[in-house]
Design a protein around this motif. Sequence first.
Motif, short mmCIF file in Angstrom:
data_model
loop_
_atom_site.label_atom_id
_atom_site.label_comp_id
_atom_site.label_asym_id
_atom_site.label_seq_id
_atom_site.Cartn_x
_atom_site.Cartn_y
_atom_site.Cartn_z
N VAL A 193 30.20 -32.36 49.27
CA VAL A 193 30.08 -31.05 50.23
C VAL A 193 31.19 -31.26 51.44
N LYS A 194 31.22 -32.48 51.92
CA LYS A 194 32.11 -32.62 52.83
C LYS A 194 33.71 -32.45 52.50
N PRO A 195 34.25 -32.94 51.56
CA PRO A 195 35.36 -32.76 51.25
C PRO A 195 35.78 -31.21 50.77
N LEU A 196 34.76 -30.51 50.20
CA LEU A 196 34.83 -29.10 49.88
C LEU A 196 34.99 -28.21 50.80
N ILE A 197 34.05 -28.50 51.99
CA ILE A 197 34.25 -27.97 53.44
C ILE A 197 35.68 -28.17 53.80
N ILE A 198 35.97 -29.16 54.01
CA ILE A 198 37.48 -29.61 54.70
C ILE A 198 38.53 -28.81 53.92
N ILE A 199 38.52 -28.98 52.64
CA ILE A 199 39.42 -28.40 51.69
C ILE A 199 39.55 -26.77 51.97
N ASN A 200 38.39 -26.32 51.74
CA ASN A 200 38.18 -24.79 51.71
C ASN A 200 38.43 -24.11 53.21
N ALA A 201 38.07 -24.70 54.24
CA ALA A 201 38.36 -24.34 55.54
C ALA A 201 39.73 -24.48 55.98
N PHE A 202 40.33 -25.30 55.62
CA PHE A 202 41.73 -25.73 55.72
C PHE A 202 42.61 -24.53 54.98
N HIS A 203 42.10 -24.19 53.93
CA HIS A 203 42.76 -23.13 52.88
C HIS A 203 42.98 -21.74 53.77
N VAL A 204 41.64 -21.60 54.38
CA VAL A 204 41.69 -20.17 55.02
C VAL A 204 42.58 -20.23 56.35
N LEU A 205 42.24 -21.30 57.06
CA LEU A 205 43.21 -21.61 58.25
C LEU A 205 44.72 -21.62 58.00
N GLN A 206 45.16 -22.18 56.74
CA GLN A 206 46.65 -22.46 56.62
C GLN A 206 47.21 -20.84 56.18
N ILE A 207 46.50 -20.22 55.29
CA ILE A 207 46.77 -18.73 55.14
C ILE A 207 46.93 -18.03 56.16
N LEU A 208 45.96 -18.18 57.24
CA LEU A 208 45.81 -17.37 58.40
C LEU A 208 47.12 -17.70 59.34
N SER A 209 47.45 -19.01 59.34
CA SER A 209 48.48 -19.27 60.20
C SER A 209 50.04 -18.88 59.74
N GLY A 210 50.12 -18.06 58.58
CA GLY A 210 51.07 -17.40 58.10
C GLY A 210 52.23 -18.41 57.23
N THR A 211 51.56 -19.43 56.65
CA THR A 211 52.36 -20.10 55.75
C THR A 211 53.29 -19.59 54.86
N ALA B 251 48.32 -2.44 62.97
CA ALA B 251 47.41 -2.74 63.86
C ALA B 251 47.56 -3.45 65.09
N LEU B 252 48.13 -4.75 64.68
CA LEU B 252 48.22 -5.71 65.78
C LEU B 252 49.71 -5.80 66.34
N LYS B 253 50.50 -5.22 65.74
CA LYS B 253 52.03 -5.52 65.78
C LYS B 253 52.42 -6.86 65.73
N THR B 254 53.64 -6.99 65.66
CA THR B 254 54.38 -8.26 65.13
C THR B 254 53.95 -9.46 66.03
N GLN B 255 53.96 -9.25 67.40
CA GLN B 255 53.66 -9.97 68.23
C GLN B 255 52.02 -10.46 68.33
N GLY B 256 51.16 -9.84 67.92
CA GLY B 256 49.92 -9.79 67.53
C GLY B 256 49.51 -10.72 66.44
N LEU B 257 50.26 -10.46 65.48
CA LEU B 257 50.25 -11.28 64.26
C LEU B 257 50.57 -12.62 64.87
N PHE B 258 51.48 -12.86 65.27
CA PHE B 258 51.97 -14.34 65.50
C PHE B 258 51.08 -15.00 66.44
N LEU B 259 50.16 -14.39 67.48
CA LEU B 259 49.16 -15.01 68.14
C LEU B 259 48.30 -15.28 67.29
#
Length: 587
Positions: free
Chosen positions: A349-367, A512-520
């Motif tokens: 459970v612990k590595p699955l939570i780490i990996i999946n949570a990071f996947h979501v945040l990595q995508i939302l970080s714009g990689t 909706a957010l404009k480019t500056q909102g996306l980078f925020l």
Amino acid sequence: MKITQSSYSPEDRWVDGSTCLETELCLPDNMIRTGTELESLQTGPVLIVPSPKATQETVDEKEALKYVEHKRQLSEPSYYPEAGSQKQQKQPALAEVVSVSTTKGVFHQLLLTSAVLLLAAGCGMPIGYSAVLLPQLYDSNETLAIDIEMGSWIASVHSLATPIGSFASGPIMDRWGRRPAILLAIVPLFGGWVLLATASSHFLLLLGRVVAGISVGLTAAPAQILLAEIAEPRLRGLLIGAPFVSYSLGILLVYALGSQFHWREVAWGGTVLPLLSFVALFFAPESPVWLARNNQPDRAAKALTWLRGCPVQAKQELHQLTERFEQEQQQHNRRPQNFWRSLGELAIVKPLIIINAFHVLQILSGTYLVVFYAVDIISDMGGSDINSIQAAVLTAIVRLAFTFLYCFLLLMMPRRLMVTLSGLGSGLSCVAIAAFMYVRAGEPKTPLDTYVAATLILIYIGANTGFMTMPGIMIGELLPAKIRGQIAGYLFTIFNLLLFGVAKGFPYAKAALKTQGLFLMFGIASFAASLLLFLLLPETKGRSLHDIEDYFRQRNWLWMNRKRAREEEQQSGVHHGGEEGKPLSNE
């Protein structure tokens, strides 16, 4: 030393004149071993010392003696002082002694990795192919001319097909092995390029993209798992991260070919790397972890001897693999464990939570979003007169350069430090971009705006690329061996589906957010990812996969609480440490 000869392959050779057996160490004649045969069966390899008759040592013999000296140090109780003692800081780190390969063994690991890198570059080419294909098909003089609607399907259908391959890759590599799964994945990649090169209709173009997308999905998990399981701890980060360099190189290669050749000729060129990688991997050994867990000890011993170059280390690792597998079998009364039920175990459970949570945040970080929409983003920031192919090539070059840099940082820096600095740099650059765009909103765009925007984007890409290398590394290192193959395919499936959904919704979020909102948003996600990994991710650099698996069996969730959890387990009589000492706990 007298030994009985049996059947062997070239990989069984360590030095001339010595032959490996299933139950005997393959050693030069001027080396003898101490201890009884019973001790060897109970504890694994026993101490190897040079014979008094020896008059000269070869390079391989010296490396074997170096390994023996390290194992002798590991066997001494004083080598693992209590946490906080003064002697602890004077002792060499565990990462320096858990695995010792000869120069030949390191070369063999790099050789196998190179075969995987050929395939990784071949998988990168279909990603960038749409940027080559679509501009040529929009030409009205082209026999297969398309409109915007068909173009959007040709570009996106590859991403839709990739999760299908990822979902199927787990059961395939668990059933047939890592190497056969990769070889199987190469076939549709080659077929997809042939379909594209010979396409006579839009349907065949789409079919070629789908087949290639499925192949890329089939390849991702087995390739990462194979490299994680064949690499020794000190090289594992570099070897797992290297495919991302090759992947970026494949994208750059297809861009370069597309700028000079017709799209059909580029498609024919895309068949070369799959063919070369198929030949190279056909002669490569299977993962010794998979072989040991599937009752093939002879092949596992041969593979480990070839990969380590030293039969002493090979036998030690095989002993650990089989012993751990035997313990798992005993825990479940030698019955096959239900896969879905095992997902409830804390160590999983612990590595699955780490990996999946990071996947979501990595995508939302714009990689990946910045790669997909680089032209639109830079245009909004002040560069309206940018050629699309030039922007695509520039983005690919920047990614390639920084991915190459991060691979070497993985070899030299702790994982936690690297990814934390990467997230902080990514977050700060995103906030700077958002502030710059907010200040310049409504103002006439100037050449200075273009230079500032390009510089900030460059800093962002450089920092954020550290996130790109982490998912493959975490999947290869954090997951337990018993579910590593099957769950890896499912994790890549979830990741690809999330990426497709976010990429499709990006234009609406941008409106909706404009480019500056996306980078925020990118900045907030980057900071959150750094915090997540700082709190939960264990330091895995130089650690064996057994040690990492044992760490997740402890009760602590936070990395900072590992010492306290270890002390509580020792007081209660519970011990999860491996043969190599106190894993991941007293640092």
